[in-house]
Design an enzyme around this catalytic site. Structure first.
Site, PDB file in Angstrom:
ATOM      1  N   GLY A 187       0.996  -1.333  -0.015  1.00 22.37           N
ATOM      2  CA  GLY A 187      -0.153  -0.040   0.345  1.00 22.37           C
ATOM      3  C   GLY A 187       0.940   1.280   0.186  1.00 22.37           C
ATOM      4  O   GLY A 187       0.761   1.785   0.539  1.00 22.37           O
ATOM      5  N   ALA A 188       1.892   1.210  -0.736  1.00 23.08           N
ATOM      6  CA  ALA A 188       3.348   2.436  -0.674  1.00 23.08           C
ATOM      7  C   ALA A 188       2.695   3.359  -1.952  1.00 23.08           C
ATOM      8  O   ALA A 188       3.353   4.435  -2.213  1.00 23.08           O
ATOM      9  CB  ALA A 188       4.235   1.600  -0.975  1.00 23.08           C
ATOM     10  N   ASN A 189       1.879   3.357  -2.318  1.00 21.98           N
ATOM     11  CA  ASN A 189       1.586   4.770  -3.431  1.00 21.98           C
ATOM     12  C   ASN A 189       0.795   5.593  -2.957  1.00 21.98           C
ATOM     13  O   ASN A 189       0.190   6.407  -3.105  1.00 21.98           O
ATOM     14  CB  ASN A 189       0.929   4.197  -4.418  1.00 21.98           C
ATOM     15  CG  ASN A 189      -0.840   4.148  -3.901  1.00 21.98           C
ATOM     16  OD1 ASN A 189      -0.883   1.985  -3.363  1.00 21.98           O
ATOM     17  ND2 ASN A 189      -1.634   4.411  -4.357  1.00 21.98           N
ATOM     18  N   THR A 190       0.420   5.802  -1.621  1.00 23.77           N
ATOM     19  CA  THR A 190      -0.499   7.154  -0.529  1.00 23.77           C
ATOM     20  C   THR A 190      -0.494   6.658   0.690  1.00 23.77           C
ATOM     21  O   THR A 190      -0.029   6.127   1.399  1.00 23.77           O
ATOM     22  CB  THR A 190      -1.620   6.872  -1.711  1.00 23.77           C
ATOM     23  OG1 THR A 190      -2.495   8.353  -0.924  1.00 23.77           O
ATOM     24  CG2 THR A 190      -1.887   5.332  -1.011  1.00 23.77           C
ATOM     25  N   GLY A 191      -0.582   7.731   1.342  1.00 19.86           N
ATOM     26  CA  GLY A 191      -0.428   8.083   2.941  1.00 19.86           C
ATOM     27  C   GLY A 191       0.766   7.567   3.466  1.00 19.86           C
ATOM     28  O   GLY A 191       1.456   7.114   3.603  1.00 19.86           O
ATOM     29  N   GLY A 218       1.676   4.758   3.848  1.00 21.26           N
ATOM     30  CA  GLY A 218       2.763   3.282   2.678  1.00 21.26           C
ATOM     31  C   GLY A 218       4.054   3.735   2.035  1.00 21.26           C
ATOM     32  O   GLY A 218       5.223   4.048   2.175  1.00 21.26           O
ATOM     33  N   SER A 246      -3.995  -1.096  14.314  1.00 22.13           N
ATOM     34  CA  SER A 246      -4.813   1.023  14.708  1.00 22.13           C
ATOM     35  C   SER A 246      -5.496   0.540  16.659  1.00 22.13           C
ATOM     36  O   SER A 246      -5.252  -0.243  17.317  1.00 22.13           O
ATOM     37  CB  SER A 246      -5.527   1.044  13.619  1.00 22.13           C
ATOM     38  OG  SER A 246      -6.709   1.192  14.396  1.00 22.13           O
ATOM     39  N   TYR A 249     -13.245  -4.284  11.561  1.00 22.16           N
ATOM     40  CA  TYR A 249     -12.304  -3.489  11.383  1.00 22.16           C
ATOM     41  C   TYR A 249     -11.598  -3.581  13.109  1.00 22.16           C
ATOM     42  O   TYR A 249     -10.491  -3.716  12.623  1.00 22.16           O
ATOM     43  CB  TYR A 249     -12.544  -1.915  11.743  1.00 22.16           C
ATOM     44  CG  TYR A 249     -11.854  -1.162  11.011  1.00 22.16           C
ATOM     45  CD1 TYR A 249     -10.050  -1.086  10.134  1.00 22.16           C
ATOM     46  CD2 TYR A 249     -10.954  -0.273  12.355  1.00 22.16           C
ATOM     47  CE1 TYR A 249      -9.190  -1.082   9.811  1.00 22.16           C
ATOM     48  CE2 TYR A 249     -10.371   0.396  12.654  1.00 22.16           C
ATOM     49  CZ  TYR A 249      -8.474   0.223  10.841  1.00 22.16           C
ATOM     50  OH  TYR A 249      -7.734   0.855  11.357  1.00 22.16           O
TER      51      TYR A 249
END
Length: 298
Positions: A21-25, A27, A150, A175
């Site tokens: 998940g490293a393309n945004t936020g 990550g 979380s 969640y």
């Protein structure tokens, strides 16, 4: 004592980090910070176009950095196996596996393999990926597996009689179950890594402004808005868990401020459920059965 910041990340030259998940936020901020310190970074992402754009952005900001993109869809065991095969073929060593990607409080959905989306993506997907890459991690001295949990782990329990929420579904409850599973997995993995130089640690970002919150109920979104910090700050706990030389296996890092919602990273506590040994072992066995991935550990 001065707060820990990205400036404290040691030189990462020669190290390989795989980040989901490293393309945004979070990550992206984690990948950017590691690349800036010399790491070879692999952005493991579902959307290749977004991944390539993120890699290009890092490359333009830090010329000469080694940033690659790997297609990975954590909602598909076939995709996870294909990605692991490609990563193993391309890398003799993996120093860091950062299990960062996730979904949060989504409407009821299932993965391609029929798992409840949050449990399947956040826990089972990362469980499978870690197991399939573990030989590369074990072959790399002082490697680490960092899994992002979380504060939401406090709102859930592992419902072994209804893991996939087939009988009843709560966005918050599902969640919480998934994020609790991340911690149970980390603690059990650390115990099984005894005798190796590889360690497992966990982290959480507190309240951070990322795309992850797009499905939040309005009342929860308003509450988070009072304590929200940017993604660069939110990434610090997982960066510290991944790089600080003083980290011990089984530690959990999070913001050190109010209710662990914001602030600089430090070792934090998780709830009693996350430390239940019987639940850790049972979840591990169930996860192996559901994913078909058996870890190469005694």
């Amino acid at each position: 004592m001065a707060p820990w910041t990205a400036a404290d990340i040691p030189d990462q030259t020669g190290r390989t980090a795989v980040i989901t998940g490293a393309n945004t936020g979070l990550g992206y901020e984690t990948a950017r910070a590691l690349a800036a310190k010399g790491a070879r970074v692999v952005l493991a992402v579902r959307n290749l176009d977004k991944g390539k754009a993120a890699a290009d952005l890092i490359g333009r900001r830090y010329p000469g950095t080694d940033v690659a993109v790997q297609e990975l869809d954590l909602t598909s065991l076939d995709s996870i196996r294909a990605a692991a095969d490609q990563l193993r073929a391309g890398h003799d060593r993996i120093d860091l596996l950062i299990n960062n990607a996730g979904v949060m409080m989504t409407p009821k959905q299932t993965t391609r393999d029929g798992f409840e989306l949050q449990f399947g993506t956040n826990h089972l997907g990362h469980f499978a990926l870690t197991g399939l890459l573990l030989d590369r991690l074990l072959a790399t001295p002082a490697s680490r597996v960092v899994t992002v949990s979380s504060n939401g782990h406090r709102f859930g329990g592992i419902r072994f009689d209804d893991l996939q929420s087939e009988r009843s579904y709560s966005r918050t409850g599902a969640y919480g179950q998934a994020k609790l599973a991340n911690l149970l997995f980390t603690y059990e993995l650390q115990r099984r890594l005894a005798g190796s130089t590889t360690i497992a640690a966990a982290a959480h970002p507190g309240s951070s402004a990322t795309e992850l919150g797009r499905n939040l109920p309005k009342i929860v979104e308003l509450g988070f808005g009072l304590t929200v910090q940017d993604a660069e700050m939110g990434a610090l706990p997982q960066l510290r868990a991944a790089t600080d030389p003083t980290v011990s296996g089984g530690q959990y890092y999070g913001p050190g401020g109010f209710l662990q919602m914001r602030g600089y990273p430090k070792v934090v506590s998780s709830n009693a459920k996350s430390h239940d040994l019987a639940t850790q072992k049972r979840l591990w066995a169930v996860s192996e059965a559901l994913t078909g991935v058996v870890f190469p550990l005694a």
